[in-house]
Design an enzyme around this catalytic site. Sequence first.
Site, short mmCIF file in Angstrom:
data_model
loop_
_atom_site.label_atom_id
_atom_site.label_comp_id
_atom_site.label_asym_id
_atom_site.label_seq_id
_atom_site.Cartn_x
_atom_site.Cartn_y
_atom_site.Cartn_z
N GLY A 122 0.86 -1.19 0.00
CA GLY A 122 0.00 0.00 0.00
C GLY A 122 0.90 1.23 0.00
O GLY A 122 1.84 1.31 0.80
N GLN B 112 -6.17 -8.46 -2.62
CA GLN B 112 -6.14 -7.49 -1.52
C GLN B 112 -7.55 -7.03 -1.14
O GLN B 112 -7.81 -6.69 0.02
CB GLN B 112 -5.29 -6.26 -1.92
CG GLN B 112 -3.81 -6.53 -2.03
CD GLN B 112 -3.41 -6.86 -3.46
OE1 GLN B 112 -4.16 -7.49 -4.20
NE2 GLN B 112 -2.20 -6.49 -3.84
N ASP C 13 -1.05 4.81 -6.36
CA ASP C 13 0.37 4.63 -6.01
C ASP C 13 1.23 5.79 -6.50
O ASP C 13 2.31 6.03 -5.97
CB ASP C 13 0.88 3.32 -6.59
CG ASP C 13 0.47 2.17 -5.70
OD1 ASP C 13 -0.73 1.85 -5.67
OD2 ASP C 13 1.34 1.64 -4.97
N ASN D 50 -2.62 3.08 -10.38
CA ASN D 50 -3.16 2.34 -9.23
C ASN D 50 -3.27 0.87 -9.60
O ASN D 50 -3.00 0.46 -10.74
CB ASN D 50 -4.51 2.93 -8.80
CG ASN D 50 -4.96 2.37 -7.46
OD1 ASN D 50 -4.16 2.31 -6.51
ND2 ASN D 50 -6.19 1.94 -7.35
N LYS D 51 -3.68 0.08 -8.65
CA LYS D 51 -3.78 -1.38 -8.80
C LYS D 51 -4.47 -1.77 -10.10
O LYS D 51 -5.50 -1.18 -10.45
CB LYS D 51 -4.51 -1.94 -7.58
CG LYS D 51 -4.77 -3.42 -7.58
CD LYS D 51 -3.50 -4.25 -7.75
CE LYS D 51 -2.43 -3.96 -6.71
NZ LYS D 51 -1.14 -4.60 -7.02
O1 MRU Z 1 0.28 -3.98 -4.74
P1 MRU Z 1 -0.29 -3.22 -3.57
O2 MRU Z 1 -1.18 -4.04 -2.71
O3 MRU Z 1 0.78 -2.50 -2.79
O4 MRU Z 1 -1.19 -2.11 -4.27
C1 MRU Z 1 -1.85 -1.19 -3.46
C2 MRU Z 1 -2.74 -0.31 -4.24
O5 MRU Z 1 -2.82 -0.38 -5.45
C3 MRU Z 1 -3.50 0.73 -3.50
O6 MRU Z 1 -4.69 1.04 -4.17
C4 MRU Z 1 -2.63 2.00 -3.44
O7 MRU Z 1 -1.38 1.72 -2.91
C5 MRU Z 1 -3.28 3.04 -2.68
S1 MRU Z 1 -3.24 2.70 -0.95
C6 MRU Z 1 -3.91 4.06 -0.33
#
Ligand code: MRU
Length: 343
Positions: free
Chosen positions: A56, A200, A241, A251-252
């Site tokens: 995150g 997640q 991110d 983002n994800k």
């Molecule tokens: O791969 P991850 O679990 O680290 O990805 C996290 C995300 O994509 C979240 O949406 C992003 O970090 C925002 S957290 C506020």
Amino acid sequence: MGGTTAQPGALGDVIAWRDGRIVAIDQTVLPHELRMLDITTVDGLVDAIVRLAVRGAPVLGVAGALGVALAVRQAEREGWDTARLGAEVKRIADARPTAVNLRREVAATAAAIPRGAAAVEAAANAVRDATIAVSRQISERGARYLMESAGDVPLKIHTHCNTGTLACLGWGTALGVIRALHGQRALAHVIVDETRPLLQGARLTCWELGQLGIEHYLACDGAAPFMISQGMADAVVVGADRVAANGDVANKIGTYSLALAARQAGIPFVVAIPESTFDDATERGDLIPLEQRPADEITHVLGVPAAPAGTRALNYAFDVTPAELVTAIVTESRLIFPAGNHG
Ligand code: MRU
């Protein structure tokens, strides 16, 4: 993994500095097990970040800051010279490429190295404190904006990945907005994408929402655009991110499809982030480094083989949503309308 669910009230120390080491929740084994990691070396921290035990964007920033403090301690123990310390600090910053918070907070904390270990630890803890503080401001601003602009309350919100306490400390970002709406009795329920391939949404967001007593439904990522088209959401709210200077949002993986669906359905697509997720040095989204992860995260489901042996996979961990699809970006200090036509 066992069959029980970790118990409520367990989010006190998502990540913290304790007696010269980092303690953190291992997010790979939630929701069935609440396991704490005791991280004492740079190797241990890089491993935890790479395998998403610590994840995150805002939490990666905190991990990076505390990681610099850890590297300084290890340098003292093992007699590293300045060059070796610099190389180890860079290894932390490079552990994942997309979340700008990681390299930003590593660089900010490393600036304290010439002032000694105590100054570095104070700087790292200040990053952690600030991360907690801003999350509440983002949450409340985002909830206010949605209550004023997204239609009649209570609102149905669609979200993706995990953006709560586990990802951000404090209230989180997108999940913090949802929590604030719930606190205002302005939330009907949340639709949570499972968030393939590492789930997640299913594992972490559903766990956090359950602890908060917030009504929610889990959905397959592929179902999201159709569900949105059927009027099952009043707004999509996600984290990020990295946000480029022009407002493009990394983002994800799966976020872009939500933005397209939101635009098609005429509902707001809202991105909740701390200011530290802006990367003004990166002009546009196509210049953001997007992490690709090992194929076995797709060919296997939670470690169990799914695809035929030898299947090749393309495992993009993030996508980029163009600014023109973003209705609003909410931070601790402002509301931004990248498309320029929603206010
Ligand atoms: O791969 P991850 O679990 O680290 O990805 C996290 C995300 O994509 C979240 O949406 C992003 O970090 C925002 S957290 C506020």
